[in-house]
Design a protein around this motif. Structure first.
Motif, PDB file in Angstrom:
ATOM      1  N   LYS A   6       0.833  -1.205   0.000  1.00 26.01           N
ATOM      2  CA  LYS A   6       0.000   0.000   0.000  1.00 26.01           C
ATOM      3  C   LYS A   6       0.871   1.261   0.000  1.00 26.01           C
ATOM      4  O   LYS A   6       0.568   2.218  -0.700  1.00 26.01           O
ATOM      5  CB  LYS A   6      -0.927   0.008   1.219  1.00 26.01           C
ATOM      6  N   ARG A   7       1.944   1.242   0.774  1.00 24.99           N
ATOM      7  CA  ARG A   7       2.863   2.381   0.817  1.00 24.99           C
ATOM      8  C   ARG A   7       3.472   2.611  -0.565  1.00 24.99           C
ATOM      9  O   ARG A   7       3.518   3.722  -1.072  1.00 24.99           O
ATOM     10  CB  ARG A   7       3.950   2.106   1.854  1.00 24.99           C
ATOM     11  N   TYR A   8       3.920   1.522  -1.172  1.00 24.07           N
ATOM     12  CA  TYR A   8       4.538   1.590  -2.500  1.00 24.07           C
ATOM     13  C   TYR A   8       3.542   2.131  -3.532  1.00 24.07           C
ATOM     14  O   TYR A   8       3.871   3.033  -4.312  1.00 24.07           O
ATOM     15  CB  TYR A   8       5.034   0.201  -2.911  1.00 24.07           C
ATOM     16  N   GLU A   9       2.346   1.584  -3.553  1.00 23.07           N
ATOM     17  CA  GLU A   9       1.339   2.013  -4.529  1.00 23.07           C
ATOM     18  C   GLU A   9       0.999   3.492  -4.364  1.00 23.07           C
ATOM     19  O   GLU A   9       0.811   4.201  -5.351  1.00 23.07           O
ATOM     20  CB  GLU A   9       0.089   1.143  -4.418  1.00 23.07           C
ATOM     21  N   ALA A  10       0.933   3.956  -3.129  1.00 22.66           N
ATOM     22  CA  ALA A  10       0.647   5.369  -2.885  1.00 22.66           C
ATOM     23  C   ALA A  10       1.770   6.240  -3.438  1.00 22.66           C
ATOM     24  O   ALA A  10       1.521   7.261  -4.092  1.00 22.66           O
ATOM     25  CB  ALA A  10       0.465   5.626  -1.394  1.00 22.66           C
ATOM     26  N   LEU A  11       3.010   5.839  -3.199  1.00 26.64           N
ATOM     27  CA  LEU A  11       4.157   6.608  -3.682  1.00 26.64           C
ATOM     28  C   LEU A  11       4.194   6.636  -5.201  1.00 26.64           C
ATOM     29  O   LEU A  11       4.420   7.687  -5.808  1.00 26.64           O
ATOM     30  CB  LEU A  11       5.458   6.038  -3.134  1.00 26.64           C
ATOM     31  N   LEU A  33      10.631  -0.355  -9.975  1.00 26.63           N
ATOM     32  CA  LEU A  33      11.085  -1.696  -9.586  1.00 26.63           C
ATOM     33  C   LEU A  33      12.174  -1.608  -8.513  1.00 26.63           C
ATOM     34  O   LEU A  33      12.125  -2.286  -7.492  1.00 26.63           O
ATOM     35  CB  LEU A  33      11.603  -2.451 -10.815  1.00 26.63           C
ATOM     36  N   ARG A  34      13.137  -0.737  -8.743  1.00 22.86           N
ATOM     37  CA  ARG A  34      14.217  -0.567  -7.778  1.00 22.86           C
ATOM     38  C   ARG A  34      13.678   0.016  -6.467  1.00 22.86           C
ATOM     39  O   ARG A  34      14.124  -0.358  -5.383  1.00 22.86           O
ATOM     40  CB  ARG A  34      15.319   0.327  -8.352  1.00 22.86           C
ATOM     41  N   ALA A  35      12.701   0.911  -6.566  1.00 28.46           N
ATOM     42  CA  ALA A  35      12.090   1.482  -5.361  1.00 28.46           C
ATOM     43  C   ALA A  35      11.380   0.400  -4.554  1.00 28.46           C
ATOM     44  O   ALA A  35      11.478   0.361  -3.329  1.00 28.46           O
ATOM     45  CB  ALA A  35      11.116   2.595  -5.744  1.00 28.46           C
ATOM     46  N   TRP A  36      10.671  -0.492  -5.244  1.00 26.65           N
ATOM     47  CA  TRP A  36       9.983  -1.593  -4.554  1.00 26.65           C
ATOM     48  C   TRP A  36      10.991  -2.473  -3.816  1.00 26.65           C
ATOM     49  O   TRP A  36      10.800  -2.803  -2.650  1.00 26.65           O
ATOM     50  CB  TRP A  36       9.184  -2.420  -5.550  1.00 26.65           C
ATOM     51  N   LYS A  37      12.074  -2.805  -4.502  1.00 24.41           N
ATOM     52  CA  LYS A  37      13.087  -3.677  -3.895  1.00 24.41           C
ATOM     53  C   LYS A  37      13.747  -3.031  -2.678  1.00 24.41           C
ATOM     54  O   LYS A  37      14.161  -3.735  -1.763  1.00 24.41           O
ATOM     55  CB  LYS A  37      14.172  -4.026  -4.923  1.00 24.41           C
ATOM     56  N   LEU A  51      12.375  -0.394  -0.790  1.00 28.74           N
ATOM     57  CA  LEU A  51      11.440   0.428  -0.037  1.00 28.74           C
ATOM     58  C   LEU A  51      11.716   0.403   1.468  1.00 28.74           C
ATOM     59  O   LEU A  51      11.543   1.411   2.153  1.00 28.74           O
ATOM     60  CB  LEU A  51       9.997  -0.007  -0.323  1.00 28.74           C
ATOM     61  N   ASP A  52      12.162  -0.724   1.969  1.00 27.34           N
ATOM     62  CA  ASP A  52      12.447  -0.821   3.407  1.00 27.34           C
ATOM     63  C   ASP A  52      13.595   0.086   3.834  1.00 27.34           C
ATOM     64  O   ASP A  52      13.699   0.441   5.004  1.00 27.34           O
ATOM     65  CB  ASP A  52      12.760  -2.277   3.794  1.00 27.34           C
ATOM     66  N   SER A  53      14.445   0.470   2.890  1.00 31.88           N
ATOM     67  CA  SER A  53      15.560   1.358   3.237  1.00 31.88           C
ATOM     68  C   SER A  53      15.126   2.824   3.317  1.00 31.88           C
ATOM     69  O   SER A  53      15.864   3.663   3.815  1.00 31.88           O
ATOM     70  CB  SER A  53      16.698   1.213   2.217  1.00 31.88           C
ATOM     71  N   LEU A  54      13.920   3.131   2.839  1.00 28.35           N
ATOM     72  CA  LEU A  54      13.391   4.497   2.914  1.00 28.35           C
ATOM     73  C   LEU A  54      12.790   4.696   4.302  1.00 28.35           C
ATOM     74  O   LEU A  54      11.709   4.194   4.599  1.00 28.35           O
ATOM     75  CB  LEU A  54      12.335   4.741   1.834  1.00 28.35           C
ATOM     76  N   LYS A  88      10.463  11.866  -2.541  1.00 28.53           N
ATOM     77  CA  LYS A  88      10.581  12.467  -3.874  1.00 28.53           C
ATOM     78  C   LYS A  88      12.040  12.515  -4.315  1.00 28.53           C
ATOM     79  O   LYS A  88      12.374  12.077  -5.420  1.00 28.53           O
ATOM     80  CB  LYS A  88       9.978  13.870  -3.868  1.00 28.53           C
ATOM     81  N   GLY A  89      12.899  13.008  -3.469  1.00 22.92           N
ATOM     82  CA  GLY A  89      14.326  13.048  -3.786  1.00 22.92           C
ATOM     83  C   GLY A  89      14.900  11.660  -3.992  1.00 22.92           C
ATOM     84  O   GLY A  89      15.717  11.442  -4.883  1.00 22.92           O
ATOM     85  N   TRP A  90      14.457  10.718  -3.172  1.00 19.11           N
ATOM     86  CA  TRP A  90      14.915   9.325  -3.264  1.00 19.11           C
ATOM     87  C   TRP A  90      14.543   8.743  -4.631  1.00 19.11           C
ATOM     88  O   TRP A  90      15.385   8.151  -5.313  1.00 19.11           O
ATOM     89  CB  TRP A  90      14.268   8.538  -2.126  1.00 19.11           C
TER      90      TRP A  90
END
Length: 169
Positions: free
Chosen positions: A6-11, A42-46, A48-51, A58-60
């Protein structure tokens, strides 16, 4: 897992239009821009836990996109594209479309040191401070580059209109 999704989809929902616009500006190809956004997501999904801070998302994401674009050149050398190959779309306001096309061409001709901060400001809406973080530069350096980029564009556009015989006041 469901919370992460859900967090990923929102972003992605919030930032993918801005990511696409920026990707298109840096590569000038809609298909490559879509691929860059897809690779970024794809890279953001992989990762996401590091965010840790959603305020820096946005910057990330834009950092990921810039790195994905750089990887594109590491993987293979792409042929250079002649800007004259881009067609001007037929729309109801042809003169406005031509102005936008001219501006796009002039921005594309700027040196990367000027083009990159300018696009991050215009397309992504980053502040000078945020751009400094993105590009690992001093804020004053970013401000100087933005100032120079805008002046270069202004003089470049002025010289084009002067050649076309338009008056300036």
């Amino acid at each position: 897992m469901k919370r992460k999704q859900k967090r990923y989809e929102a972003l992605v929902h919030i930032y993918s239009p801005d990511l696409y616009r920026y990707a298109y500006w840096i590569c000038r190809d809609p298909d490559i821009a879509k691929d860059l956004v897809q690779e970024t997501c794809l890279r953001a999904w992989k990762n996401l836990d590091s965010l840790l801070d959603d305020n820096s998302v946005k910057g990330w994401l834009f950092t990921i996109l810039r790195r994905e674009n750089a990887r594109r050149f590491e993987r293979k050398r792409l042929p250079l594209v002649d800007l004259d190959d881009f067609e001007i779309a037929d729309q109801y306001d042809c003169s406005k479309e031509m102005e936008n096309e001219l501006l796009g061409r002039k921005i594309a001709l700027l040196a990367n040191e000027y083009k990159e901060p300018l696009l991050l400001q215009l397309i992504a809406g980053f502040t000078a401070e945020e751009i400094a973080i993105q590009l690992d530069l001093n804020k004053n350096t970013v401000l100087t580059r933005l100032f120079r980029a805008k002046n270069l564009l202004k003089s470049s556009l002025t010289s084009v209109t002067d050649k076309n015989g338009e008056a300036h006041g």
